[in-house]
Write a protein that holds these residues in place. Structure first.
Motif, PDB file in Angstrom:
ATOM      1  N   LYS A  65       0.830  -1.211   0.000  1.00  5.86           N
ATOM      2  CA  LYS A  65       0.000   0.000   0.000  1.00  5.86           C
ATOM      3  C   LYS A  65       0.862   1.257   0.000  1.00  5.86           C
ATOM      4  CE  LYS A  65      -3.970  -2.165   2.267  1.00  5.86           C
ATOM      5  NZ  LYS A  65      -4.843  -2.195   3.474  1.00  5.86           N
ATOM      6  N   ASN A  66       1.951   1.243   0.747  1.00  2.40           N
ATOM      7  CA  ASN A  66       2.818   2.409   0.783  1.00  2.40           C
ATOM      8  C   ASN A  66       3.486   2.659  -0.565  1.00  2.40           C
ATOM      9  OD1 ASN A  66       2.207   2.836   3.475  1.00  2.40           O
ATOM     10  ND2 ASN A  66       4.010   1.749   4.232  1.00  2.40           N
ATOM     11  N   LYS A  69       0.789   4.057  -2.854  1.00  2.00           N
ATOM     12  CA  LYS A  69       0.462   5.446  -2.515  1.00  2.00           C
ATOM     13  C   LYS A  69       1.564   6.388  -2.981  1.00  2.00           C
ATOM     14  CE  LYS A  69      -1.191   6.019   1.576  1.00  2.00           C
ATOM     15  NZ  LYS A  69      -1.278   6.224   3.062  1.00  2.00           N
ATOM     16  N   VAL A  74      -3.906   3.438  -5.469  1.00  2.00           N
ATOM     17  CA  VAL A  74      -4.519   2.989  -4.222  1.00  2.00           C
ATOM     18  C   VAL A  74      -4.768   1.495  -4.345  1.00  2.00           C
ATOM     19  CG1 VAL A  74      -6.456   3.232  -2.639  1.00  2.00           C
ATOM     20  CG2 VAL A  74      -5.605   5.218  -3.879  1.00  2.00           C
ATOM     21  N   LEU A 154      -3.828  12.160  -4.046  1.00  2.00           N
ATOM     22  CA  LEU A 154      -4.773  11.201  -3.466  1.00  2.00           C
ATOM     23  C   LEU A 154      -5.689  11.841  -2.427  1.00  2.00           C
ATOM     24  CD1 LEU A 154      -2.413   8.116  -2.973  1.00  2.00           C
ATOM     25  CD2 LEU A 154      -4.087   8.504  -4.794  1.00  2.00           C
ATOM     26  N   HIS A 157      -9.552  10.788  -1.759  1.00  4.58           N
ATOM     27  CA  HIS A 157      -9.834   9.378  -2.004  1.00  4.58           C
ATOM     28  C   HIS A 157     -10.354   8.752  -0.705  1.00  4.58           C
ATOM     29  CE1 HIS A 157      -9.400   5.191  -3.150  1.00  4.58           C
ATOM     30  NE2 HIS A 157      -9.183   5.594  -4.399  1.00  4.58           N
ATOM     31  N   VAL A 160      -7.879   6.009   1.013  1.00  6.77           N
ATOM     32  CA  VAL A 160      -6.609   6.519   1.523  1.00  6.77           C
ATOM     33  C   VAL A 160      -6.837   7.404   2.744  1.00  6.77           C
ATOM     34  CG1 VAL A 160      -4.555   7.869   0.948  1.00  6.77           C
ATOM     35  CG2 VAL A 160      -5.580   6.361  -0.758  1.00  6.77           C
TER      36      VAL A 160
END
Length: 713
Positions: A65-66, A69, A74, A154, A157, A160
């Motif tokens: 996920k990191n 991002k 996402v 982002l 979103h 997020v």
């Protein structure tokens, strides 16, 4: 394989083309041009290809996920299995835009208003599996291509911007302390600069927090539970033949102690627009020796009738531990029902009327009936001399002079004599100077308390629980301030009071009392001593102060010497307050006389006393506004559509607004000017008519005033 669409509206366009073309290879009509999304393929395989072995599944998910991002994508968990009931352990991570939106209704009949979807059928896919030996986790890229460009930002979103458990706890704590959502969001950004939460998500978290706090309880069950847990003294009444709440009275336990310590003066006034049920809130406030205001009790009353005020006053009287310490002065406005209730419940109490509102109403009536010239100003000066007359003889002389001055305006003389001077003992100085009111001759303290409460409520759409929460927070803050004022009077000495004159009382009486005595000394140099200060405030008057080298402690009233509420005086009648034996015996005897149905009803009522979450009370019905008012609300700009907490204008405010000079505007049409003058003529006397008539009134004409004016012409 067909190319995926970016938005669900494209599916509708394609369906329309197919319907227009038929089943064969027919060219679509020229007026229907289907939109074909551009072919986008962004390969992100190299970003997620790694030989790193993760200790836990959570570390794997967080790493993926990191990385997504950081590169504008996402990622979400699409599927996972812990193999609890057999099978393989795995986790599938996909792009948040995977899949195709499928409407839950027929696209041909469903009306799309503000719905939207981010689905683009993105095929990006990662799979994580544990190793066979040490159960470490490794990551494999199954499909590393996105069919959309990476996001530039982002922010906004929903996934997020999700809050972590620690952030949810912070939001809940700040929500319980009535922190505005914008300040909560600022605190989240300050604690975590990379936080992408929006204000909408903060509002949603607030709503979930309040819903979880209440749980399965109803509004009244939750309110009763809070009252019992906080040890509030509360009384309630139900509607006849119904479980719907009618009146609700509550008082903070520390407020009860304060009331027993300072029971001398009580100020009562109703405020409105504090709840969605449109029930008036009666607030009773008192005065401490340090000059601060404290709330004695709050009472929601459905109707402002004498019988309802009597019930509220009887509840207030029950807070006093000793009947010998009942209030001696009550300050109200000219509410005839409230005046009658005070006379019934507290016959030995002196009822004063608010001078501020009296002066404002008389001034407004003077502007309407006499005018706004210099003569009207002279009339008001005479009126002030009338109400501030210090003796009855002086009052009679001023009244005769007023009658002579306004002999050409009999309507004005009739108004002040029949409306106000029939209550002259309640506000004229010739009578109030013999009352120990400690300087309280207006209801401004109650008005200020209303304003502070409404600033915490922010709008009038909340239920009774929201009102109680605001009252509870506000009461706690006030009590802390009062405690601090007591400590300042004991420990802090102002330099101006270090003279030998205050030696005997310094640190033993409140600083407010010493300030009043200093003001009295300064006043006598200008106006002379009327020797009423000792009677009205319980402090030495100016002539006595000049005769003292040191002010004696005995010359100060007990009210100013109390610097705390730890000791609540208990009289002889309070000896049985802690014993319920006689009441329980009487209840048991009554229970034995009932049949099975009666015993069941009584058992349920008794259970509601010690288990408030089982209460069967229901909140009042929400008053539905007419369609006309809702349309008028919709015509206003969005910033003004929220229900206002501001009170309706009083009569004197209507008059001041109608007589306010309007600037000359060239661009203003003549029709608007005539409409504005018509509005002002209807607003002058609206306060004298019931509120439910206002929407049907087009014009109000004072025929007596008009005939008098024509006679003079």
């Amino acid at each position: 394989m067909t190319e995926p669409y970016l938005y669900e509206e494209d599916l509708l366009v394609d369906a329309a083309c197919d319907a227009a073309c038929g089943s064969g290879n027919v060219e679509p009509p020229s007026n229907i041009i289907p939109w074909v999304p551009p072919r986008i393929s962004v390969d992100a395989t190299h970003l997620f290809t790694t030989d790193q072995i993760f200790d836990t599944r959570d570390e794997l998910e967080q790493w993926a996920k990191n990385v997504g991002k950081a590169n504008g994508y996402v990622l979400v968990i699409a599927r996972s299995d812990y193999a609890i009931s057999g099978g393989k352990v795995f986790v599938t991570i996909k792009c948040a835009k995977h899949g195709i939106y499928r409407p839950y209704k027929d696209p041909n009949t469903f009306k799309y208003k503000k719905t939207a979807s981010q689905k683009t059928d993105c095929k990006f896919n990662l799979k994580g599996r544990p190793t066979k030996g040490d159960r470490m986790w490794w990551l494999k890229v199954m499909d590393g291509k996105h069919n959309h460009e990476p996001a530039k930002s982002l922010v906004g979103h929903p996934y997020v911007g999700r809050l972590t458990e620690e952030e949810k706890g912070l939001v809940g704590t700040m929500t319980s302390t009535w922190t505005p959502p914008r300040q909560i969001l600022a605190a989240l950004k300050e604690n975590n600069p990379s936080n992408l939460t929006t204000i909408t998500q903060v509002y949603s978290c607030n709503k979930r927090f309040k819903k979880e706090e209440r749980g399965p309880l109803t509004e009244m069950q939750h309110l009763m539970k809070k009252l019992v847990e906080a040890k509030y003294v509360h009384f309630e009444r139900q509607q006849a033949d119904s479980s719907e709440i009618r009146d609700l009275f509550w008082a903070h336990p520390d407020a009860v102690r304060l009331f027993n310590t300072f029971p001398h003066v009580v100020i009562m006034d109703c405020t409105y627009k504090t709840n969605r049920y449109q029930i008036p809130l009666l607030e009773m406030v008192g005065l401490t020796s340090t000059g601060l205001t404290f709330s004695i009790a709050f009472c929601y009353i459905v109707r402002e009738h004498t019988i309802d005020y009597v019930w509220a006053l009887e509840c207030m009287k029950s807070l006093i531990a000793d009947d010998a310490r009942l209030p001696q002065v009550i300050v109200t406005d000219r509410d005839l029902a409230l005046l009658s209730a005070v006379k019934q419940c507290l016959p030995n109490c002196t009822n004063l009327l608010c001078r501020f509102h009296i002066n404002k109403n008389v001034e407004a009536k003077c502007k309407v009936l006499i005018g706004t010239d210099d003569f009207a100003l002279s009339v008001m000066e005479n009126w002030k001399c009338l109400i501030y007359a210090e003796t009855v003889e002086q009052f009679d002389e001023e009244w005769k002079e007023m009658c002579v001055m306004c002999k050409d305006f009999p309507d004005f003389i009739s108004y002040i004599s029949t409306t106000w001077l029939k209550h002259k003992e309640k506000f004229v100085s010739a009578w109030t100077n013999s009352v120990l009111h400690f300087g309280t001759t207006t209801s401004n303290r109650a008005e200020s308390a209303h304003s502070t409460l409404k600033r915490m409520l922010k709008d009038g759409r909340g239920d009774l629980c929201a009102s109680w929460d605001a009252v509870d927070r506000l009461t706690t803050v006030r009590h802390n301030e009062i405690k601090a004022s007591f400590e300042r009077s004991i420990n802090l000495v102002e330099h101006r009071f270090k003279s030998p004159m205050y030696t005997n009382i310094r640190g033993f009486v409140s600083r407010k009392a010493m300030q009043l005595m200093e003001d009295e000394q300064n006043r006598v140099m200008r106006d002379g001593c009327g020797c009423v200060f000792q009677v009205t405030h319980g402090l030495p008057c100016a002539c006595a102060l000049h005769s003292y080298d040191r002010i004696p402690y005995e010359a100060i009233h007990t009210f100013w010497k109390i610097l705390g509420w730890d000791h609540v005086p208990i009289g002889s009648q309070a000896s049985n307050h802690g014993d319920l034996k006689s009441e329980i015996d009487g209840l048991t005897a009554y229970f034995n006389t009932l049949d099975v149905a009666g015993q069941s009803m009584l058992r349920r009522k008794v259970k509601e006393l010690y288990c408030p979450s089982s209460s069967s009370l229901c909140p009042p019905q929400v008053k539905i506004k007419p369609k006309r008012s809702s349309k008028a609300m919709e015509s206003k700009p969005p910033s003004q559509q929220k229900p206002s907490l501001q009170r309706d204008p009083c009569y004197w405010e209507h008059v001041n607004n109608s007589l306010k000079p309007t600037p000359n505007k060239v661009s203003c049409p003549r029709s608007k000017k005539s409409k504005k003058s018509k509005q002002s003529s209807t607003s002058i006397y609206l306060d004298d008519l019931p509120s439910f008539f206002h929407q049907y009134i087009e014009k109000v004409i004072d025929t007596r005033h008009r005939s008098r004016r024509l006679a003079f012409d």
